[in-house]
Design a protein around this motif. Structure first.
Motif, PDB file in Angstrom:
ATOM      1  N   TYR A  87       0.744  -1.156  -0.027  1.00  0.00           N
ATOM      2  CA  TYR A  87      -0.131  -0.151  -0.152  1.00  0.00           C
ATOM      3  C   TYR A  87       0.950   1.216   0.067  1.00  0.00           C
ATOM      4  CZ  TYR A  87      -4.340  -2.718   0.596  1.00  0.00           C
ATOM      5  OH  TYR A  87      -5.534  -3.460   0.441  1.00  0.00           O
ATOM      6  N   PHE A  88       1.865   1.111   0.840  1.00  0.00           N
ATOM      7  CA  PHE A  88       2.817   2.465   0.840  1.00  0.00           C
ATOM      8  C   PHE A  88       3.484   2.626  -0.438  1.00  0.00           C
ATOM      9  CE2 PHE A  88       3.183   1.863   5.652  1.00  0.00           C
ATOM     10  CZ  PHE A  88       2.517   3.363   5.914  1.00  0.00           C
ATOM     11  N   LEU A  89       3.831   1.602  -1.269  1.00  0.00           N
ATOM     12  CA  LEU A  89       4.589   1.680  -2.610  1.00  0.00           C
ATOM     13  C   LEU A  89       3.266   2.254  -3.554  1.00  0.00           C
ATOM     14  CD1 LEU A  89       7.086   1.428  -4.335  1.00  0.00           C
ATOM     15  CD2 LEU A  89       6.464  -1.105  -4.706  1.00  0.00           C
ATOM     16  N   SER A 121       1.037  -5.230  -6.386  1.00  0.00           N
ATOM     17  CA  SER A 121       0.261  -4.312  -5.746  1.00  0.00           C
ATOM     18  C   SER A 121      -1.051  -4.722  -5.456  1.00  0.00           C
ATOM     19  CB  SER A 121       0.128  -3.251  -7.049  1.00  0.00           C
ATOM     20  OG  SER A 121      -0.761  -4.005  -7.971  1.00  0.00           O
ATOM     21  N   PRO A 122      -1.776  -3.980  -4.347  1.00  0.00           N
ATOM     22  CA  PRO A 122      -2.911  -4.552  -4.088  1.00  0.00           C
ATOM     23  C   PRO A 122      -4.010  -4.758  -5.122  1.00  0.00           C
ATOM     24  CG  PRO A 122      -2.098  -2.634  -2.900  1.00  0.00           C
ATOM     25  CD  PRO A 122      -1.462  -2.817  -3.945  1.00  0.00           C
ATOM     26  N   LYS A 123      -4.037  -3.978  -6.063  1.00  0.00           N
ATOM     27  CA  LYS A 123      -5.225  -4.125  -7.063  1.00  0.00           C
ATOM     28  C   LYS A 123      -4.403  -4.831  -8.119  1.00  0.00           C
ATOM     29  CE  LYS A 123      -8.103  -1.353 -10.093  1.00  0.00           C
ATOM     30  NZ  LYS A 123      -8.402  -0.149 -10.447  1.00  0.00           N
ATOM     31  N   ARG A 124      -5.146  -5.869  -8.890  1.00  0.00           N
ATOM     32  CA  ARG A 124      -4.716  -6.736 -10.145  1.00  0.00           C
ATOM     33  C   ARG A 124      -5.589  -6.535 -11.306  1.00  0.00           C
ATOM     34  NH1 ARG A 124      -0.035  -6.765 -10.382  1.00  0.00           N
ATOM     35  NH2 ARG A 124       0.057  -8.501 -11.677  1.00  0.00           N
ATOM     36  N   PHE A 125      -5.339  -6.258 -12.482  1.00  0.00           N
ATOM     37  CA  PHE A 125      -6.120  -6.261 -13.684  1.00  0.00           C
ATOM     38  C   PHE A 125      -6.500  -7.865 -13.850  1.00  0.00           C
ATOM     39  CE2 PHE A 125      -4.002  -2.197 -14.755  1.00  0.00           C
ATOM     40  CZ  PHE A 125      -4.821  -1.406 -14.325  1.00  0.00           C
ATOM     41  N   GLU A 126      -7.579  -7.877 -14.729  1.00  0.00           N
ATOM     42  CA  GLU A 126      -7.981  -9.234 -15.243  1.00  0.00           C
ATOM     43  C   GLU A 126      -7.188  -9.506 -16.445  1.00  0.00           C
ATOM     44  OE1 GLU A 126     -10.245 -11.038 -14.209  1.00  0.00           O
ATOM     45  OE2 GLU A 126     -10.881  -9.739 -12.428  1.00  0.00           O
ATOM     46  N   LEU A 127      -6.788 -10.844 -16.705  1.00  0.00           N
ATOM     47  CA  LEU A 127      -5.883 -11.443 -17.411  1.00  0.00           C
ATOM     48  C   LEU A 127      -6.310 -11.214 -19.034  1.00  0.00           C
ATOM     49  CD1 LEU A 127      -5.259 -15.162 -16.079  1.00  0.00           C
ATOM     50  CD2 LEU A 127      -3.756 -12.930 -15.940  1.00  0.00           C
ATOM     51  N   ASP A 128      -7.708 -10.931 -19.097  1.00  0.00           N
ATOM     52  CA  ASP A 128      -8.283 -10.489 -20.651  1.00  0.00           C
ATOM     53  C   ASP A 128      -8.196  -9.046 -20.677  1.00  0.00           C
ATOM     54  OD1 ASP A 128     -10.272  -9.867 -18.810  1.00  0.00           O
ATOM     55  OD2 ASP A 128     -11.932 -10.579 -19.981  1.00  0.00           O
ATOM     56  N   ASP A 129      -7.698  -8.322 -19.740  1.00  0.00           N
ATOM     57  CA  ASP A 129      -7.622  -6.889 -19.850  1.00  0.00           C
ATOM     58  C   ASP A 129      -6.541  -6.467 -21.121  1.00  0.00           C
ATOM     59  OD1 ASP A 129      -9.604  -5.987 -18.483  1.00  0.00           O
ATOM     60  OD2 ASP A 129      -8.451  -5.856 -16.634  1.00  0.00           O
ATOM     61  N   ASN A 130      -6.730  -5.275 -21.817  1.00  0.00           N
ATOM     62  CA  ASN A 130      -5.577  -4.913 -22.606  1.00  0.00           C
ATOM     63  C   ASN A 130      -4.611  -4.240 -21.941  1.00  0.00           C
ATOM     64  OD1 ASN A 130      -4.195  -4.029 -25.027  1.00  0.00           O
ATOM     65  ND2 ASN A 130      -5.689  -2.526 -25.732  1.00  0.00           N
ATOM     66  N   ILE A 131      -3.508  -4.884 -21.553  1.00  0.00           N
ATOM     67  CA  ILE A 131      -2.698  -4.337 -20.607  1.00  0.00           C
ATOM     68  C   ILE A 131      -1.183  -3.946 -21.357  1.00  0.00           C
ATOM     69  CG2 ILE A 131      -1.278  -4.984 -18.424  1.00  0.00           C
ATOM     70  CD1 ILE A 131      -3.550  -6.855 -17.510  1.00  0.00           C
ATOM     71  N   GLU A 132      -0.631  -2.864 -20.895  1.00  0.00           N
ATOM     72  CA  GLU A 132       0.752  -2.634 -21.501  1.00  0.00           C
ATOM     73  C   GLU A 132       1.553  -2.313 -20.293  1.00  0.00           C
ATOM     74  OE1 GLU A 132       1.151   0.377 -24.663  1.00  0.00           O
ATOM     75  OE2 GLU A 132      -0.984  -0.052 -25.199  1.00  0.00           O
ATOM     76  N   SER A 133       2.755  -2.765 -20.437  1.00  0.00           N
ATOM     77  CA  SER A 133       3.793  -2.757 -19.223  1.00  0.00           C
ATOM     78  C   SER A 133       4.996  -1.841 -19.495  1.00  0.00           C
ATOM     79  CB  SER A 133       4.376  -4.337 -19.160  1.00  0.00           C
ATOM     80  OG  SER A 133       3.257  -5.125 -18.559  1.00  0.00           O
ATOM     81  N   TYR A 134       5.343  -1.241 -18.504  1.00  0.00           N
ATOM     82  CA  TYR A 134       6.598  -0.423 -18.621  1.00  0.00           C
ATOM     83  C   TYR A 134       7.243  -0.519 -17.334  1.00  0.00           C
ATOM     84  CZ  TYR A 134       3.952   2.465 -21.771  1.00  0.00           C
ATOM     85  OH  TYR A 134       2.889   2.770 -22.946  1.00  0.00           O
ATOM     86  N   PRO A 135       8.620  -1.128 -17.831  1.00  0.00           N
ATOM     87  CA  PRO A 135       9.536  -1.722 -16.604  1.00  0.00           C
ATOM     88  C   PRO A 135      10.531  -0.508 -16.179  1.00  0.00           C
ATOM     89  CG  PRO A 135      10.495  -2.470 -18.569  1.00  0.00           C
ATOM     90  CD  PRO A 135       8.890  -1.975 -18.887  1.00  0.00           C
ATOM     91  N   ILE A 136      10.710  -0.425 -15.051  1.00  0.00           N
ATOM     92  CA  ILE A 136      11.749   0.764 -14.225  1.00  0.00           C
ATOM     93  C   ILE A 136      12.511  -0.218 -13.665  1.00  0.00           C
ATOM     94  CG2 ILE A 136      12.080   2.671 -13.137  1.00  0.00           C
ATOM     95  CD1 ILE A 136       8.973   3.001 -13.278  1.00  0.00           C
TER      96      ILE A 136
END
Length: 423
Positions: A87-89, A121-136
């Motif tokens: 939650y803090f992060l 993270s506390p919240k997760r998206f569904e697997l079928d969502d159109n997700i884009e990732s950005y690594p740091i």
């Protein structure tokens, strides 16, 4: 008429499709710009987050303990430590995103390169969502603590929807304007064709009515002629008056029929190449004879030679007669002149009078159907406002034009200009 209508409808739909394509291209450009702007902002976010998590502080120490499942410095269970770090992060990342103008939903995953340490993270998206990732890739405290590369991966879903929401200032007005144009054009077309139907129905009714009137008018004229043969001397003036009015009524009926036919799609004018000079000469001679007993001063000048034009003599003669008749009716002591000549491949007939004339404002309306000049003296002359409208229709059918020069109280000159057919 049907062909013109189809052309107009085709132009409308082609224009509408073209407008939609242009708007679509603008939308694509807008989306690309929004995406570039988002990536630029996310680059700033990545830099801020990496710098914020570089040094050892309360947040990085809490995250490190949660990843190592180390509760040495905490009185809570490892699950509580891990939940707190999540939650803090999450709040920390949210703050950095909002500060850089990114307010869309996100999730994150913090893990080592070999995934031996893992935090979600506390919240997760569904697997079928159109997700884009950005690594740091993080630097400083955490990678040194684990002696491994540590990556914070941000995930966003349905970014196109987010970009479109940022472009609402362009997309929504564009859609509304296109809808407005469609509604306006459809309303105009509907009104236009409704009015055309009303006009067509009205003209059909008038034509049918005038056709029906011709029979009793003819019968009255014939009966009056028969009665005149055996009428007494004191009865003949009355019968003559009846015949005169019947003839006048017949002329008005013919005028209405001719104008109705000209306005319809019927091709009532069959133009033929003729020398119009003999017809015009005969017309002038007949008019001069007719007005001689009415104290009308009428002169005419016809240029020598031939006036070869593509014409339908009956309607063209009627048009000239209409103008001459108006010049006679609307002048107190009429002085009328007619000049006919050819000039620059055009046949020109100029008819001038010394009548009341018309104002500049009235000249714009004088050729409209049923319009009559708003003058008390003019209104005393019987008429229906059909003559000049008929003249204009006929001349236009001859591919010509009608010009009027007039000043209030100084008379009027009307010019009929028709192309010569010498070619």
């Amino acid at each position: 008429m049907l062909k013109k209508r189809n052309i107009y409808i085709a132009i409308f739909f082609v224009s509408l499709i073209g407008l939609a394509v242009i708007q679509y291209q603008y939308l694509r450009i807008g989306l690309n710009l929004a995406k570039l702007q988002f990536n630029a902002k996310l680059g700033n976010v990545s830099s801020d987050i990496a710098q914020g998590l570089e040094a050892e502080n309360q947040l990085t120490f809490l995250i490190g303990s949660a990843l190592k499942e180390d509760t040495t410095y905490f009185t809570n269970s490892i699950d509580s430590v891990q939940d707190a770090s999540r939650y803090f992060l999450n709040d920390y990342i949210t703050e950095k995103l909002v500060n850089n103008g990114i307010d869309t939903d996100f999730t994150y995953t913090l893990h080592s390169k070999d995934s031996s340490f893992y935090l979600q993270s506390p919240k997760r998206f569904e697997l079928d969502d159109n997700i884009e990732s950005y690594p740091i890739e993080l630097i400083g405290y955490l990678p040194k603590e684990f002696e491994k590369k540590v990556v914070l991966e941000l995930q966003f879903k349905n970014l196109n929807s987010f970009f479109l929401s940022k472009l609402n200032g362009l997309t929504l007005p564009s859609i509304l304007f296109i809808l407005g144009i469609c509604i306006a054009v459809i309303w105009v077309l509907k009104t236009y064709y409704w009015q055309r139907n009303v006009i067509t129905t009205t003209n059909e009714f008038i034509n049918n009515l005038t056709h029906e009137l011709k029979t009793p008018v003819f019968s009255i004229g014939l009966a009056t002629k028969i009665l005149e043969e055996s009428a007494l001397k004191d009865q003949k003036p009355i019968l003559s008056m009846i015949r005169q009015q019947v003839k006048r009524l017949s002329v008005h009926i013919d005028k209405v029929l001719e104008l109705g036919n000209l306005e319809s799609s019927n091709n009532v004018l069959k133009l033929e190449k003729i020398d119009f000079r003999p017809y015009l000469l005969k017309l002038c001679e007949e008019f001069a004879t007719l007005v001689e007993i009415e104290e009308v001063h009428f002169t005419y000048t016809l240029q020598q030679g031939c006036f070869i034009i593509n014409a339908e003599e009956f309607h063209l003669e009627n048009s000239i007669n209409n103008i001459l008749d108006n010049a006679k009716k609307y002048s107190v002591q009429p002085i009328i002149t007619l000049n006919a000549y050819s000039f620059k491949n055009q046949f020109i007939i100029e008819i001038s009078d010394n009548g009341k004339g018309v104002s500049e404002e009235e000249k714009k309306k004088i050729f409209l159907k049923y319009y009559r000049v708003n003058d008390k003296e003019v209104q005393t002359v019987k008429g229906y406002g059909l003559g000049l409208s008929y003249v204009k229709k006929v001349i236009e059918k001859h591919k010509g034009k009608v010009l009027m020069e007039s000043k209030k109280g100084k008379g009027t000159k009307i010019s009929l200009i028709i192309p010569l057919g010498n070619e």
